[in-house]
Design a protein around this motif. Sequence first.
Motif, PDB file in Angstrom:
ATOM      1  N   GLU B 301       3.487  -2.856 -11.100  1.00  0.00           N
ATOM      2  CA  GLU B 301       2.469  -2.268 -10.226  1.00  0.00           C
ATOM      3  C   GLU B 301       1.949  -3.315  -9.248  1.00  0.00           C
ATOM      4  O   GLU B 301       1.999  -4.515  -9.530  1.00  0.00           O
ATOM      5  N   ILE B 302       1.425  -2.816  -8.143  1.00  0.00           N
ATOM      6  CA  ILE B 302       0.812  -3.696  -7.142  1.00  0.00           C
ATOM      7  C   ILE B 302      -0.651  -3.291  -6.974  1.00  0.00           C
ATOM      8  O   ILE B 302      -0.970  -2.092  -6.962  1.00  0.00           O
ATOM      9  N   LEU B 303      -1.523  -4.303  -6.881  1.00  0.00           N
ATOM     10  CA  LEU B 303      -2.941  -4.050  -6.574  1.00  0.00           C
ATOM     11  C   LEU B 303      -3.270  -4.744  -5.247  1.00  0.00           C
ATOM     12  O   LEU B 303      -3.027  -5.933  -5.090  1.00  0.00           O
ATOM     13  N   VAL B 304      -3.789  -3.984  -4.306  1.00  0.00           N
ATOM     14  CA  VAL B 304      -4.204  -4.548  -3.020  1.00  0.00           C
ATOM     15  C   VAL B 304      -5.728  -4.667  -3.018  1.00  0.00           C
ATOM     16  O   VAL B 304      -6.418  -3.709  -3.372  1.00  0.00           O
ATOM     17  N   VAL B 305      -6.228  -5.851  -2.662  1.00  0.00           N
ATOM     18  CA  VAL B 305      -7.679  -6.064  -2.605  1.00  0.00           C
ATOM     19  C   VAL B 305      -8.058  -6.457  -1.176  1.00  0.00           C
ATOM     20  O   VAL B 305      -7.470  -7.374  -0.605  1.00  0.00           O
ATOM     21  N   GLU B 306      -9.020  -5.754  -0.606  1.00  0.00           N
ATOM     22  CA  GLU B 306      -9.452  -6.058   0.763  1.00  0.00           C
ATOM     23  C   GLU B 306     -10.955  -5.840   0.904  1.00  0.00           C
ATOM     24  O   GLU B 306     -11.557  -5.100   0.137  1.00  0.00           O
ATOM     25  N   MET B 307     -11.523  -6.458   1.938  1.00  0.00           N
ATOM     26  CA  MET B 307     -12.921  -6.196   2.294  1.00  0.00           C
ATOM     27  C   MET B 307     -12.937  -5.188   3.442  1.00  0.00           C
ATOM     28  O   MET B 307     -13.438  -5.453   4.532  1.00  0.00           O
ATOM     29  N   ARG B 317       2.471  -0.921   1.747  1.00  0.00           N
ATOM     30  CA  ARG B 317       3.283   0.282   1.524  1.00  0.00           C
ATOM     31  C   ARG B 317       4.619   0.195   2.256  1.00  0.00           C
ATOM     32  O   ARG B 317       5.654   0.582   1.715  1.00  0.00           O
ATOM     33  N   ILE B 318       4.592  -0.346   3.483  1.00  0.00           N
ATOM     34  CA  ILE B 318       5.846  -0.482   4.244  1.00  0.00           C
ATOM     35  C   ILE B 318       6.802  -1.402   3.485  1.00  0.00           C
ATOM     36  O   ILE B 318       7.975  -1.090   3.311  1.00  0.00           O
ATOM     37  N   GLY B 319       6.276  -2.538   2.991  1.00  0.00           N
ATOM     38  CA  GLY B 319       7.121  -3.489   2.267  1.00  0.00           C
ATOM     39  C   GLY B 319       7.582  -2.939   0.924  1.00  0.00           C
ATOM     40  O   GLY B 319       8.696  -3.197   0.478  1.00  0.00           O
ATOM     41  N   ASN B 320       6.738  -2.173   0.287  1.00  0.00           N
ATOM     42  CA  ASN B 320       7.030  -1.632  -1.039  1.00  0.00           C
ATOM     43  C   ASN B 320       8.140  -0.582  -0.987  1.00  0.00           C
ATOM     44  O   ASN B 320       8.939  -0.450  -1.910  1.00  0.00           O
ATOM     45  N   GLU B 321       8.212   0.125   0.119  1.00  0.00           N
ATOM     46  CA  GLU B 321       9.216   1.190   0.294  1.00  0.00           C
ATOM     47  C   GLU B 321       9.263   2.131  -0.905  1.00  0.00           C
ATOM     48  O   GLU B 321      10.337   2.507  -1.385  1.00  0.00           O
ATOM     49  N   GLY B 322       8.090   2.457  -1.431  1.00  0.00           N
ATOM     50  CA  GLY B 322       8.008   3.453  -2.509  1.00  0.00           C
ATOM     51  C   GLY B 322       8.470   2.981  -3.873  1.00  0.00           C
ATOM     52  O   GLY B 322       8.605   3.780  -4.796  1.00  0.00           O
ATOM     53  N   ARG B 323       8.707   1.677  -4.037  1.00  0.00           N
ATOM     54  CA  ARG B 323       9.290   1.190  -5.303  1.00  0.00           C
ATOM     55  C   ARG B 323       8.344   1.328  -6.490  1.00  0.00           C
ATOM     56  O   ARG B 323       8.722   1.828  -7.537  1.00  0.00           O
ATOM     57  N   VAL B 324       7.117   0.798  -6.357  1.00  0.00           N
ATOM     58  CA  VAL B 324       6.192   0.813  -7.508  1.00  0.00           C
ATOM     59  C   VAL B 324       4.845   1.389  -7.081  1.00  0.00           C
ATOM     60  O   VAL B 324       4.514   1.395  -5.897  1.00  0.00           O
ATOM     61  N   PRO B 325       4.058   1.868  -8.057  1.00  0.00           N
ATOM     62  CA  PRO B 325       2.729   2.385  -7.696  1.00  0.00           C
ATOM     63  C   PRO B 325       1.851   1.271  -7.126  1.00  0.00           C
ATOM     64  O   PRO B 325       1.907   0.124  -7.587  1.00  0.00           O
ATOM     65  N   ILE B 326       1.048   1.626  -6.122  1.00  0.00           N
ATOM     66  CA  ILE B 326       0.120   0.672  -5.511  1.00  0.00           C
ATOM     67  C   ILE B 326      -1.289   1.202  -5.705  1.00  0.00           C
ATOM     68  O   ILE B 326      -1.568   2.357  -5.390  1.00  0.00           O
ATOM     69  N   SER B 327      -2.190   0.368  -6.259  1.00  0.00           N
ATOM     70  CA  SER B 327      -3.588   0.794  -6.265  1.00  0.00           C
ATOM     71  C   SER B 327      -4.386  -0.133  -5.340  1.00  0.00           C
ATOM     72  O   SER B 327      -3.927  -1.219  -4.976  1.00  0.00           O
ATOM     73  N   PHE B 328      -5.545   0.329  -4.977  1.00  0.00           N
ATOM     74  CA  PHE B 328      -6.353  -0.390  -3.991  1.00  0.00           C
ATOM     75  C   PHE B 328      -7.756  -0.614  -4.526  1.00  0.00           C
ATOM     76  O   PHE B 328      -8.357   0.287  -5.111  1.00  0.00           O
ATOM     77  N   TYR B 329      -8.281  -1.833  -4.360  1.00  0.00           N
ATOM     78  CA  TYR B 329      -9.688  -2.077  -4.619  1.00  0.00           C
ATOM     79  C   TYR B 329     -10.296  -2.727  -3.389  1.00  0.00           C
ATOM     80  O   TYR B 329      -9.828  -3.782  -2.937  1.00  0.00           O
ATOM     81  N   GLY B 330     -11.309  -2.114  -2.849  1.00  0.00           N
ATOM     82  CA  GLY B 330     -11.937  -2.674  -1.653  1.00  0.00           C
ATOM     83  C   GLY B 330     -13.445  -2.574  -1.714  1.00  0.00           C
ATOM     84  O   GLY B 330     -14.012  -1.714  -2.394  1.00  0.00           O
TER      85      GLY B 330
END
Lengths: 184, 357
Positions: B301-307, B317-330
């Motif tokens: 899994e990938i977790l993206v963290v941003e302000m 998402r572009i780099g992931n090309e749908g491979r693994v689930p991505i969650s986001f915390y901001g």
Amino acid sequence: MQTEIIISGFGGQGVLFAGQLLSYAALEKDLHVTWFPSYGPEMRGGTAHCTVIISDDEIGSPVIRNPTAAIVMNLPSLDKYEPLVKTDGVLVVNTSLVDRDPEREDLQIELVPANEIAEELGDKRLANLVMLGALLNHLDVLSIDEVGASLKRHIPAHHRDLLQGNIKAMQRGTALAAGEKLAT
Amino acid sequence: MAKELLKGNVAFAEAAIRAGCEAYFGYPITPQTEALEHMAKRMPELGRVFLQAESEVAAINMVYGAACAGVRVMSSSSSPGVSLMMEGLSYIAGSEVPAVLVDIMRGGPGLGNIAPSQGDYNQIVKGGGHGDYHPVVLAPASVQELIDFTVEAFDIAEKYLCIVIILADGSLGQMMEPAELPEMKKVRSVKERPNWALTGARDRDPNIITSIYMDPLVEEELNRRLMAKQAKIEANEVRFRELMLDDAEIAVIAFGTSGRVAQSAVKTAREEGIRVGLLRPISLYPYPYERVRQIAGKVKEILVVEMNSGQMLGDVRIGNEGRVPISFYGRQGGVIPLPDEVLEEIRKIQSRINASE
């Protein structure tokens, strides 16, 4: 090993400078350090605070929720940071401006009448350094001599006449925390 | 040079001076004003140009003019001020002259506030001004990187005749850290300026710098030139840092200050036995898509963290090309996420992974 210190008070009480002083001392001891200030409208009379993180390793976040130590210069700062200090951490309270006792029983608490001591020393602006001195008695990471040496190097030129007073203020704070009685 | 305790805003301004910046045009705005103050003091001392313009619109057009003359030039501002510069930036891009800009982002939209934010990601990274162009965008996460990337920005801008934007936030501008400044570089003489520069056409044919091409076919030539340049930039200028990704099941991806906060969370999670690592993109354009693709091929899994509300998330998402689930915390509005919040997100992902095994 990472030490996180929050210094909080009214704007004008010298909390940002006290934090910078710790940061200079850490730098001069070749430690990693970050100094993170509040920089909003609070600087003009409201509450001001800074977070200083000192570590022997690279520092990630420059902000943290639970500090290992807090200096609180006024009541709003005590209300805000008393619940947040880590268990067994240090809480230095300026009793001159705080009319309640801290409630936590799992902290090293230092009650310092910083304004009175500062006025005794002849300059009420020295309260921040009295508090810093009291904190240093509880910290392993920096000694009062190391911070004093940084003070000598970094006190602004137009305040150089206050150097001895600042050093005395720190010593008084440390002595008070160490339970020593100093002749006044 | 020895390390000094430096405030981010002062550090990048002094770094620019030492990189040979000959002219600075700006307008005050918190949380980057210390940069302008530093320039106001230092540039005249060195016989260089400091000018506080009547607005950010004027400032960026002065940058445009100085860039045409072939001098190293920069401006800096914060989010609302940078918005005002967008037209000028597009003209600079269309004219293919080098310029450096620092954006010390603050909470928005609108007048917002002065607290740290990463809300300008899409605006800055995807171009910002009108038309078909990309500035190179570098995202520092420490005062030292703020210095190093500012110095590098001038070289990249001149190498590709493009805009380089340092994208940082209020916390980096305001915080102090030990950092080392570079040696002072010599400013170029007029004769040493690039041959395309407008230096007075004595004894040579006049140079023309413009961003107006009325014939669409000629404009298209410019667009194709920019595309060819971007292909080179994408091949040569991708930058990122990473930590503990080798055996990771979870990858956290975060830039700038969020990246630092995530780094603290990742280290604590490792102590708890969670196999997690960090990718911190440094070049936001060109984005490290290929590295994200490789990582997505290895982790669960990938977790993206941003302000912000999830802007770099689109690039992940572009780099992931749908491979693994991505969650986001901001966190938004000028709030910095704290390491324990990010740690909690990592723990949640770990329990999801455990439950699915």
